[in-house]
Enzyme design. Structure first.
Site, PDB file in Angstrom:
ATOM      1  N   ASP A 130       0.838  -1.200   0.000  1.00 42.29           N
ATOM      2  CA  ASP A 130       0.000   0.000   0.000  1.00 42.29           C
ATOM      3  C   ASP A 130       0.873   1.250   0.000  1.00 42.29           C
ATOM      4  OD1 ASP A 130      -2.285   1.851   0.882  1.00 42.29           O
ATOM      5  OD2 ASP A 130      -3.281  -0.094   0.892  1.00 42.29           O
ATOM      6  N   HIS A 184      -3.642   6.120   3.631  1.00 38.22           N
ATOM      7  CA  HIS A 184      -4.386   4.946   3.168  1.00 38.22           C
ATOM      8  C   HIS A 184      -3.829   3.639   3.726  1.00 38.22           C
ATOM      9  CE1 HIS A 184      -5.773   1.914   0.163  1.00 38.22           C
ATOM     10  NE2 HIS A 184      -6.825   2.696   0.060  1.00 38.22           N
ATOM     11  N   ASN A 275     -13.719   0.007  -6.952  1.00 35.64           N
ATOM     12  CA  ASN A 275     -14.786   0.954  -6.616  1.00 35.64           C
ATOM     13  C   ASN A 275     -15.451   1.510  -7.860  1.00 35.64           C
ATOM     14  OD1 ASN A 275     -13.970   0.623  -3.938  1.00 35.64           O
ATOM     15  ND2 ASN A 275     -12.545   2.323  -4.049  1.00 35.64           N
TER      16      ASN A 275
END
Length: 514
Positions: A130, A184, A275
């Site tokens: 990430d 994040h 998403n």
């Protein structure tokens, strides 16, 4: 932590929008010295590509899958490499992005029940692939192991002040190259394995060790070769069990090389579905690869999040709306997205491994324990994650009949009537047994019949020291039925019992030794 200390930013950013906004590097037109990735055959030398490069970024070795070299190549070099028999592919370098949108989720997936039962992921290791992990957070630092960062994603203390997708979080100092300059990655890390230390929030696997693999920069984006290099690094660390990837984008050959390589190393790989919702058949990569568990997002009411990507690749759903978790420094926030759903599953995988499951058993155990919440298969896969169910821990749902009034509470007066005098018959009762981790399992194939045509239920029970430790029941009807049951225990089972009943209350049982 009081709610007064929580800033309530609510962010929604689709992977499709992220890719469109940031674009794939160099896609508009091939120019001299553009960034490319050259996939090579396993027995080829890196020099096949390096000699034609004007600058090399990564040399990646995926074992029997092949090699890859990324860097800057001229148009002439690309054309020559495309015609070289040692070259598997040439692709322009692209980017993947953090899948951001907004935790109560620990209780929703019964992770708290597992924790109360002592299943905390102790001994398991998770790679959070990430934007990094805050190196000093009050509820993350004690669970951090060694980390890694891609050169173009190393922590940048001079980057922006907008958090995820807003140009960085403007932290004052980078304590490690893998420190989180975006928010994040720390948010995902907190959901997966924030420590149970009385501070902040509680993660799904609070005793698991996390490794920051920083492949996304302060803006939340990262190159394909950097993502592949991060996956390769995590795959090469023997102690790492789970790769958690809350990122995604278009399909890339080099990222798929890395995914296959991690699969060969026996890693459990979990990724956010994306998403792009509302949509159908739109799961992004790497989640869409067969080697990866794709996770969709649901809300507090077990409804599908309107932003969640769906498709046949989805295997599990998990909470991903208004999810509370950690951000740098010693702070907390609510985000939404399949990014937030993914680390619930990654933490659950670590919990199972800590409980004694092998890596190869985790994927099926997670699916076997999932709750059917009534969504379509392409929206929930096997169902919404339930950690306690996957561990075989009984959850008290408060529905037991505890009124002690002597009634049988089945809606009748206790008179079975005369619906039929013939007891049902067990036609088939085949038992196979196996052990995995701490569990002993029995799989039962059964078939039953009833001359009166009023079958009611079939129940399989696993007995330990003569007492029922686990059971499974199927509702049946008509004159014949067949099916399968699986029951399991952490004890030492002595027998398996099958019972069939009809609507008149007649029953027949058979027992086999375990």
């Amino acid at each position: 932590m009081t709610r007064d200390n929580v800033s309530r930013r609510r962010l929604l950013q689709g992977v499709g929008a992220g890719v469109a906004a940031t674009a794939l590097a160099g896609q508009a037109a091939a120019q001299d010295d553009a960034e490319y990735i050259v996939g090579l055959r396993a027995n080829s030398s890196f020099d096949v590509a390096k000699k034609r490069a004007n600058g090399v970024r990564f040399e990646l070795d995926f074992g029997s899958i092949g090699k890859a070299v990324s860097g800057r190549f001229s148009e002439q070099a690309v054309e020559a490499l495309q015609n070289n028999p040692d070259v598997r592919y040439v692709e322009q370098n692209g980017r993947m992005h953090a899948l951001q949108t907004t935790p109560y989720g620990i209780e929703k997936v019964d992770a708290d029940v597992a924790i109360d039962d002592g299943e905390t992921g102790d001994g398991a290791h998770i790679a959070i692939i990430d934007t990094g992990i805050d190196a000093q957070h009050e509820t993350l630092a004690e669970n951090l192991g060694e980390g890694w960062a891609a050169d173009d994603a190393e922590c940048d203390a001079d980057c922006g002040g907008g958090g995820p997708f807003g140009g960085g979080n403007a932290i004052e100092e980078c304590l490690e190259v893998w420190d989180d300059d975006n928010d994040h990655g720390s948010h995902c890390a907190g959901t997966a394995a924030a420590a149970d230390n009385g501070e902040g929030v509680l993660g799904v696997a609070p005793d698991a060790t996390m490794h920051a693999v920083k492949v996304l920069d302060c803006s939340g984006g990262g190159s394909w070769d950097g993502v592949a290099a991060g996956i390769e690094w995590a795959a090469d660390q023997d102690q790492i069990d789970v790769l958690s990837m809350s990122l995604g984008g278009d399909e890339s050959d080099v990222v798929y090389d890395a995914v296959q390589y991690a699969d060969q190393q026996g890693k459990v790989q979990v990724a956010a579905a994306g998403n792009d919702g509302e949509c159908t058949d739109c799961v992004g990569y790497p989640a869409a690869h067969d080697e990866v568990i794709a996770v969709s997002a649901t809300d507090e009411n077990d409804e599908l999040a309107d932003f969640s990507s769906t498709g046949p690749e989805v295997e599990l759903a998990a909470p991903g709306v208004d999810t509370l978790s950690t951000i740098p420094r010693d702070d907390y926030d609510e985000f939404s997205g399949t990014s937030m759903a993914c680390p619930h599953v990654s933490g659950a995988a670590a919990t199972l491994i800590g409980a004694g499951y092998s890596r190869s058993e985790v994927r099926q155990a997670l699916k076997d324990g999932a709750d059917d919440i009534g969504l379509d298969d392409n929206e929930q896969g096997a169902g919404r994650l339930n950690v306690a169910n996957s561990l075989g821990i009984e959850v008290d749902d408060g529905d037991d009949d505890d009124d002690d009034d002597g009634d049988d509470d089945d809606g009748d007066d206790g008179d079975d009537g005369d619906a039929g005098d013939n007891a049902p018959v067990i036609e088939q009762f085949d038992v196979s047994t196996r052990s995995s981790g701490p569990w002993s399992r029995a799989e039962v194939d059964w078939a039953v019949s009833d001359e009166d045509g009023d079958l009611d239920t079939v129940t399989t029970e696993l007995l330990v020291d003569g007492s029922v430790d686990d059971s499974a029941t199927s509702s049946v009807s008509g004159s014949s039925a067949s099916g399968e049951h699986e029951v399991r225990t952490r004890g030492n089972p002595d027998s398996v019992r099958l019972t069939v009943t009809d609507e008149a209350g007649n029953e027949t049982s058979e027992t086999q030794d375990y």
